[in-house]
Enzyme design. Structure first.
Site, PDB file in Angstrom:
ATOM      1  N   LYS A 167     -34.424  17.570 140.363  1.00 49.17           N
ATOM      2  CA  LYS A 167     -35.754  17.294 140.936  1.00 49.17           C
ATOM      3  C   LYS A 167     -36.607  18.571 140.943  1.00 49.17           C
ATOM      4  O   LYS A 167     -37.811  18.531 140.657  1.00 49.17           O
ATOM      5  CB  LYS A 167     -35.601  16.739 142.352  1.00 49.17           C
ATOM      6  CG  LYS A 167     -36.896  16.514 143.096  1.00 49.17           C
ATOM      7  CD  LYS A 167     -37.775  15.415 142.507  1.00 49.17           C
ATOM      8  CE  LYS A 167     -39.099  15.300 143.296  1.00 49.17           C
ATOM      9  NZ  LYS A 167     -39.989  14.268 142.800  1.00 49.17           N
ATOM     10  N   LYS A 235     -44.045  22.824 148.852  1.00 51.72           N
ATOM     11  CA  LYS A 235     -42.641  22.806 149.309  1.00 51.72           C
ATOM     12  C   LYS A 235     -41.707  22.793 148.095  1.00 51.72           C
ATOM     13  O   LYS A 235     -40.733  23.546 148.023  1.00 51.72           O
ATOM     14  CB  LYS A 235     -42.405  21.564 150.171  1.00 51.72           C
ATOM     15  CG  LYS A 235     -40.939  21.287 150.448  1.00 51.72           C
ATOM     16  CD  LYS A 235     -40.642  19.850 150.857  1.00 51.72           C
ATOM     17  CE  LYS A 235     -41.094  18.808 149.897  1.00 51.72           C
ATOM     18  NZ  LYS A 235     -40.252  17.672 149.662  1.00 51.72           N
TER      19      LYS A 235
HETATM   20  P1  NAD Z   1     -44.120  10.902 154.364  1.00 49.35           P
HETATM   21  O1  NAD Z   1     -44.497  12.060 155.205  1.00 49.35           O
HETATM   22  O2  NAD Z   1     -45.135   9.836 154.079  1.00 49.35           O
HETATM   23  O3  NAD Z   1     -42.818  10.143 155.006  1.00 49.35           O
HETATM   24  C1  NAD Z   1     -41.824  10.762 155.727  1.00 49.35           C
HETATM   25  C2  NAD Z   1     -41.515   9.897 156.950  1.00 49.35           C
HETATM   26  O4  NAD Z   1     -40.415  10.483 157.660  1.00 49.35           O
HETATM   27  C3  NAD Z   1     -42.678   9.805 157.929  1.00 49.35           C
HETATM   28  O5  NAD Z   1     -43.002   8.438 158.156  1.00 49.35           O
HETATM   29  C4  NAD Z   1     -42.156  10.503 159.185  1.00 49.35           C
HETATM   30  O6  NAD Z   1     -42.646   9.933 160.381  1.00 49.35           O
HETATM   31  C5  NAD Z   1     -40.661  10.305 159.038  1.00 49.35           C
HETATM   32  N1  NAD Z   1     -39.851  11.249 159.782  1.00 49.35           N
HETATM   33  C6  NAD Z   1     -40.008  12.604 159.890  1.00 49.35           C
HETATM   34  N2  NAD Z   1     -39.026  13.136 160.632  1.00 49.35           N
HETATM   35  C7  NAD Z   1     -38.228  12.100 161.018  1.00 49.35           C
HETATM   36  C8  NAD Z   1     -37.044  12.006 161.799  1.00 49.35           C
HETATM   37  N3  NAD Z   1     -36.488  13.102 162.344  1.00 49.35           N
HETATM   38  N4  NAD Z   1     -36.492  10.802 161.985  1.00 49.35           N
HETATM   39  C9  NAD Z   1     -37.039   9.678 161.439  1.00 49.35           C
HETATM   40  N5  NAD Z   1     -38.174   9.706 160.689  1.00 49.35           N
HETATM   41  C10 NAD Z   1     -38.753  10.902 160.488  1.00 49.35           C
HETATM   42  O7  NAD Z   1     -43.544  11.511 153.001  1.00 49.35           O
HETATM   43  P2  NAD Z   1     -43.292  10.763 151.604  1.00 49.35           P
HETATM   44  O8  NAD Z   1     -44.471  10.985 150.710  1.00 49.35           O
HETATM   45  O9  NAD Z   1     -42.779   9.397 151.850  1.00 49.35           O
HETATM   46  O10 NAD Z   1     -42.130  11.704 151.006  1.00 49.35           O
HETATM   47  C11 NAD Z   1     -40.800  11.622 151.466  1.00 49.35           C
HETATM   48  C12 NAD Z   1     -39.940  12.492 150.544  1.00 49.35           C
HETATM   49  O11 NAD Z   1     -40.048  11.997 149.190  1.00 49.35           O
HETATM   50  C13 NAD Z   1     -40.395  13.958 150.504  1.00 49.35           C
HETATM   51  O12 NAD Z   1     -39.255  14.787 150.412  1.00 49.35           O
HETATM   52  C14 NAD Z   1     -41.233  14.034 149.214  1.00 49.35           C
HETATM   53  O13 NAD Z   1     -41.246  15.343 148.644  1.00 49.35           O
HETATM   54  C15 NAD Z   1     -40.482  13.050 148.331  1.00 49.35           C
HETATM   55  N6  NAD Z   1     -41.296  12.422 147.264  1.00 49.35           N
HETATM   56  C16 NAD Z   1     -42.575  12.005 147.521  1.00 49.35           C
HETATM   57  C17 NAD Z   1     -43.321  11.432 146.484  1.00 49.35           C
HETATM   58  C18 NAD Z   1     -44.757  10.958 146.715  1.00 49.35           C
HETATM   59  O14 NAD Z   1     -45.457  10.670 145.716  1.00 49.35           O
HETATM   60  N7  NAD Z   1     -45.238  10.861 147.939  1.00 49.35           N
HETATM   61  C19 NAD Z   1     -42.757  11.281 145.208  1.00 49.35           C
HETATM   62  C20 NAD Z   1     -41.431  11.681 145.000  1.00 49.35           C
HETATM   63  C21 NAD Z   1     -40.712  12.258 146.032  1.00 49.35           C
END
Ligand code: NAD
Length: 286
Positions: A167, A235
């Site tokens: 990744k 990040k």
């Molecule tokens: P996001 O911030 O929308 O979602 C993360 C969720 O985790 C939030 O709803 C938050 O409330 C929750 N959370 C945080 N701490 C928590 C805890 N201790 N217990 C329970 N819930 C908790 O982020 P996202 O865009 O969904 O990304 C999530 C992961 O996927 C990240 O690592 C990101 O780098 C990766 N990612 C994102 C994308 C994208 O296009 N958004 C694409 C590929 C990978």
């Protein structure tokens, strides 16, 4: 089969919904109650905390922002999960954190895999993610049917942490392409050449890429609504630079891309799409 899903954000919410559609019993938890209610509206069950969510689960998935959140949640999964549980962390985090999770899990008979994804929100909604998996091959085989409800390209890439390293490689390539497409747009416009015509030709030739296909028109129009936020890419570039240091290799272009992304953030564009690297290149040029 019951799947616990922790972290119902931009990615986790549609992924959990796809698991419901595939016929799994999904129990979800997020620190945001709104996110839990959204899952319930889509046919899942809500839980009041991580321990409650994982108690009766056969498979646990976490989709959290970064390493610190996984370091907080993973020990609860391991402590409250049944022996033989499959634990898929699909967040993008540091490879060394994934290796730590795998060791802690193995000590309690929990089968942990790092399984980060590529494909963005669209891929999460459509169930067409690319999933790169690190961990034991037999555990991967056991998790494969669940992953099949979330993605279309699903590859076991090596031992624990290898999924995260792949990744990191993905993110440095994506950042580099965005940076160079931004420079191409600046060059074409400064030279009085129509960037739409110019990038249409590039997209059909050897320089063609998925990024040119889906983002060149929005970049030229300066539309930078996320998508994938600069803050998250910052990040990820940190993870790539740290992984390179740990592996003892020099990645000079990666270092430059990391600085471009850092500049975008410093200029206040952290919540814009990563294609907003174009704003940084423009600012270099007056
Ligand atoms: P996001 O911030 O929308 O979602 C993360 C969720 O985790 C939030 O709803 C938050 O409330 C929750 N959370 C945080 N701490 C928590 C805890 N201790 N217990 C329970 N819930 C908790 O982020 P996202 O865009 O969904 O990304 C999530 C992961 O996927 C990240 O690592 C990101 O780098 C990766 N990612 C994102 C994308 C994208 O296009 N958004 C694409 C590929 C990978």
């Amino acid at each position: 089969m019951t799947i616990a899903f922790i972290g119902l954000g931009i990615m986790g919410s549609p992924m959990a919904a796809n698991l419901v559609k595939a016929g799994y019993d999904v129990v979800g938890y997020d620190v945001s109650a709104e996110r839990v209610a959204e899952l319930e509206a889509r046919g899942g069950k809500g839980a009041a905390g991580v321990a409650e969510a994982v108690a009766d689960a056969d498979v646990v998935i976490t989709m959290l922002p970064d390493s610190p959140q996984v370091e907080e949640v993973a020990p609860v999964v391991v402590a409250h999960g049944a022996s033989g549980l499959i634990y898929l962390d699909m967040s993008t985090i540091r490879p060394d954190t994934s290796r730590w999770v795998a060791r802690e899990a193995a000590a309690k008979g929990v089968r942990a895999l790092d399984a980060p994804v590529s494909g963005g929100e669209r891929g999460a909604v459509d169930g067409t993610l690319s999933i790169m998996v690190g961990g034991d091959p037999e555990d991967f085989a056991a998790a494969r049917p669940v992953l099949g409800a979330l993605g279309t390209t699903i590859v076991h890439v090596g031992p624990p942490g290898a999924g995260q390293t792949v990744k990191a490689a993905n993110q440095l390539v994506v950042g580099g392409i965005y940076g160079l497409v931004a420079e191409a747009i600046v060059l074409l416009e400064a030279s009085g050449v129509d960037p739409v015509a110019g990038l249409d030709v590039l997209a059909g030739g050897l320089a063609g890429s998925r990024i040119l296909d889906i983002k060149r028109h929005t970049m030229i129009r300066r539309e930078f609504a996320p998508g994938f936020r600069i803050d998250l890419h910052h990040k990820d570039m940190g993870i790539a630079v740290a992984a390179a240091r740990e592996a003892g290799v020099a990645l000079p272009l990666t270092a430059q891309v990391a600085q471009l992304v850092a500049a975008a953030r410093a200029q206040g564009h952290g919540s814009l799409d990563h294609s907003a690297l174009l704003k940084v290149v423009e600012r270099f040029n007056g």
